[in-house]
Write a protein that holds these residues in place. Structure first.
Motif, PDB file in Angstrom:
ATOM      1  N   VAL A 186       0.848  -1.191   0.000  1.00 59.84           N
ATOM      2  CA  VAL A 186       0.000   0.000   0.000  1.00 59.84           C
ATOM      3  C   VAL A 186       0.886   1.245   0.000  1.00 59.84           C
ATOM      4  CG1 VAL A 186      -1.882   1.196   1.167  1.00 59.84           C
ATOM      5  CG2 VAL A 186      -1.715  -1.303   1.307  1.00 59.84           C
ATOM      6  N   LYS A 187       0.989   1.876  -1.151  1.00 60.00           N
ATOM      7  CA  LYS A 187       1.796   3.090  -1.274  1.00 60.00           C
ATOM      8  C   LYS A 187       0.991   4.281  -0.793  1.00 60.00           C
ATOM      9  CE  LYS A 187       4.481   5.781  -4.673  1.00 60.00           C
ATOM     10  NZ  LYS A 187       4.838   5.900  -6.102  1.00 60.00           N
ATOM     11  N   LEU A 188       1.607   5.111   0.044  1.00 58.19           N
ATOM     12  CA  LEU A 188       0.951   6.299   0.576  1.00 58.19           C
ATOM     13  C   LEU A 188       1.563   7.532  -0.081  1.00 58.19           C
ATOM     14  CD1 LEU A 188       1.524   4.172   3.186  1.00 58.19           C
ATOM     15  CD2 LEU A 188      -0.032   5.783   4.231  1.00 58.19           C
ATOM     16  N   THR A 189       0.760   8.248  -0.844  1.00 61.80           N
ATOM     17  CA  THR A 189       1.223   9.449  -1.540  1.00 61.80           C
ATOM     18  C   THR A 189       0.448  10.644  -1.011  1.00 61.80           C
ATOM     19  OG1 THR A 189       1.671   8.149  -3.535  1.00 61.80           O
ATOM     20  CG2 THR A 189       1.575  10.542  -3.780  1.00 61.80           C
ATOM     21  N   THR A 190       1.177  11.607  -0.441  1.00 63.88           N
ATOM     22  CA  THR A 190       0.550  12.783   0.156  1.00 63.88           C
ATOM     23  C   THR A 190       0.873  14.023  -0.670  1.00 63.88           C
ATOM     24  OG1 THR A 190       0.723  11.780   2.361  1.00 63.88           O
ATOM     25  CG2 THR A 190       0.338  14.155   2.270  1.00 63.88           C
ATOM     26  N   LYS A 191      -0.153  14.753  -1.030  1.00 61.00           N
ATOM     27  CA  LYS A 191      -0.006  16.018  -1.759  1.00 61.00           C
ATOM     28  C   LYS A 191      -0.967  17.036  -1.168  1.00 61.00           C
ATOM     29  CE  LYS A 191       1.346  13.890  -6.175  1.00 61.00           C
ATOM     30  NZ  LYS A 191       0.967  13.690  -7.608  1.00 61.00           N
ATOM     31  N   GLY A 192      -0.438  18.221  -0.881  1.00 59.89           N
ATOM     32  CA  GLY A 192      -1.290  19.267  -0.328  1.00 59.89           C
ATOM     33  C   GLY A 192      -1.960  18.846   0.969  1.00 59.89           C
ATOM     34  N   GLY A 193      -1.300  17.984   1.705  1.00 55.25           N
ATOM     35  CA  GLY A 193      -1.865  17.540   2.982  1.00 55.25           C
ATOM     36  C   GLY A 193      -2.871  16.415   2.864  1.00 55.25           C
ATOM     37  N   ASN A 194      -3.184  15.994   1.648  1.00 53.55           N
ATOM     38  CA  ASN A 194      -4.132  14.892   1.439  1.00 53.55           C
ATOM     39  C   ASN A 194      -3.376  13.639   1.011  1.00 53.55           C
ATOM     40  OD1 ASN A 194      -6.553  16.453   1.897  1.00 53.55           O
ATOM     41  ND2 ASN A 194      -6.170  17.410  -0.101  1.00 53.55           N
ATOM     42  N   THR A 195      -3.720  12.507   1.624  1.00 56.10           N
ATOM     43  CA  THR A 195      -3.033  11.249   1.346  1.00 56.10           C
ATOM     44  C   THR A 195      -3.917  10.318   0.546  1.00 56.10           C
ATOM     45  OG1 THR A 195      -1.752  11.448   3.394  1.00 56.10           O
ATOM     46  CG2 THR A 195      -1.855   9.266   2.377  1.00 56.10           C
ATOM     47  N   GLU A 196      -3.337   9.766  -0.517  1.00 58.03           N
ATOM     48  CA  GLU A 196      -4.047   8.787  -1.332  1.00 58.03           C
ATOM     49  C   GLU A 196      -3.295   7.460  -1.285  1.00 58.03           C
ATOM     50  OE1 GLU A 196      -4.632  10.212  -5.295  1.00 58.03           O
ATOM     51  OE2 GLU A 196      -6.056  11.780  -4.687  1.00 58.03           O
ATOM     52  N   LEU A 197      -4.050   6.375  -1.395  1.00 56.70           N
ATOM     53  CA  LEU A 197      -3.483   5.046  -1.373  1.00 56.70           C
ATOM     54  C   LEU A 197      -3.481   4.456  -2.776  1.00 56.70           C
ATOM     55  CD1 LEU A 197      -5.362   3.586   1.761  1.00 56.70           C
ATOM     56  CD2 LEU A 197      -3.215   4.905   1.693  1.00 56.70           C
ATOM     57  N   SER A 198      -2.410   3.757  -3.124  1.00 62.94           N
ATOM     58  CA  SER A 198      -2.376   2.980  -4.366  1.00 62.94           C
ATOM     59  C   SER A 198      -1.779   1.627  -4.027  1.00 62.94           C
ATOM     60  CB  SER A 198      -1.559   3.690  -5.445  1.00 62.94           C
ATOM     61  OG  SER A 198      -0.238   3.968  -5.006  1.00 62.94           O
ATOM     62  N   TYR A 199      -2.122   0.632  -4.828  1.00 64.34           N
ATOM     63  CA  TYR A 199      -1.792  -0.747  -4.452  1.00 64.34           C
ATOM     64  C   TYR A 199      -0.890  -1.388  -5.501  1.00 64.34           C
ATOM     65  CZ  TYR A 199      -5.778   0.519  -1.631  1.00 64.34           C
ATOM     66  OH  TYR A 199      -6.620   1.193  -0.783  1.00 64.34           O
ATOM     67  N   HIS A 200       0.107  -2.105  -4.994  1.00 67.62           N
ATOM     68  CA  HIS A 200       1.128  -2.682  -5.878  1.00 67.62           C
ATOM     69  C   HIS A 200       1.310  -4.160  -5.547  1.00 67.62           C
ATOM     70  CE1 HIS A 200       2.615   1.314  -7.296  1.00 67.62           C
ATOM     71  NE2 HIS A 200       2.045   1.682  -6.170  1.00 67.62           N
TER      72      HIS A 200
END
Length: 235
Positions: free
Chosen positions: A221-235
């Motif tokens: 589960v990759k955690l990518t944060t931009k502008g204070g918001n975190t999104e999850l992507s799966y690998h």
């Protein structure tokens, strides 16, 4: 019955956040680390001179007496650290050894603990790194240790891995966590791209309480944060 949870690395920045968060949610929290966490209900304090086998035996012995035969909801392994270095660095071998002890050894022990103490449909979380999804020439030991952790997680999710029935194994892969140490060493960085520790605590809590909310077993589960918001992507 009080829900129980084990946090491996409970004195690190993320581990300390998790100890406090789950105590506030009325979990009985066991911290495993080189130092005690006074906020935890139970501490298993390690000696850093122990080899892998002795450390695993020591932890299992302590948990058998403290858990009273009751299975735990989750084991969250957030032990780890960072050290750089390419193959020509004078501390390359030393740093690589440290990275493997912190990330790989702790993940192997957490897996062994899960096979013994985790309840059916429980959760094991390991901590990889987004960087380990690609080459890491400037931090080879770190990247290799995190890549090995990712492999351990995927393998544990496969059949015949020794994990309890219907349990889940997930490996988080953060980019940069918003920790006091990172703020100290990178004072000019854009912290709006750093993942807050509280976000991770809330995410773990959701995964524990609602198994249907978990990503596919074995996911990275990759955690990518931009502008204070975190999104999850799966690998």
């Amino acid at each position: 019955m009080t829900k129980q949870i084990i946090i491996y690395g409970g004195r690190g920045a993320l581990g300390d956040c998790l100890v406090r968060y789950f105590r506030s949610k009325d979990f009985k929290v066991t911290s495993i680390d080189l130092k005690q966490n006074e906020q935890a209900d139970v501490n298993v304090t390690l000696a850093d001179v122990q080899d892998l086998e002795k450390q695993a035996e020591f932890i299992k012995e302590k948990l058998q007496s403290s858990l009273n035969g009751e299975p735990v909801e989750a084991i969250l392994n957030v032990a780890g650290g960072w050290a750089g270095g390419n193959a020509g660095d004078k501390d390359f071998i030393k740093n690589s050894d440290l990275m493997f002890k912190q990330s790989v050894h702790s993940s192997l022990i957490a897996a062994s603990l899960a096979s013994t103490f985790l309840k059916e449909s429980g959760l094991l979380v390991l901590t990889g790194a987004a960087a380990a999804l690609d080459a890491t020439p400037g931090m080879i030991g770190y990247g290799a240790a995190k890549a090995a952790t990712i492999h351990i997680g995927r393998s544990l999710a496969a059949s015949d891995s020794g994990m309890p029935k219907s349990s889940s194994v997930l490996t988080i892969a953060p980019i940069t966590l918003d920790t006091p140490m990172n703020r100290k060493w990178m004072p000019k960085a854009d912290t709006s791209t750093w993942t807050p520790l509280e976000y991770i605590a809330e995410l773990f809590h959701k995964w524990i309480n609602d198994p249907s909310s978990r990503p596919t077993n074995g996911s990275v589960v990759k955690l990518t944060t931009k502008g204070g918001n975190t999104e999850l992507s799966y690998h």
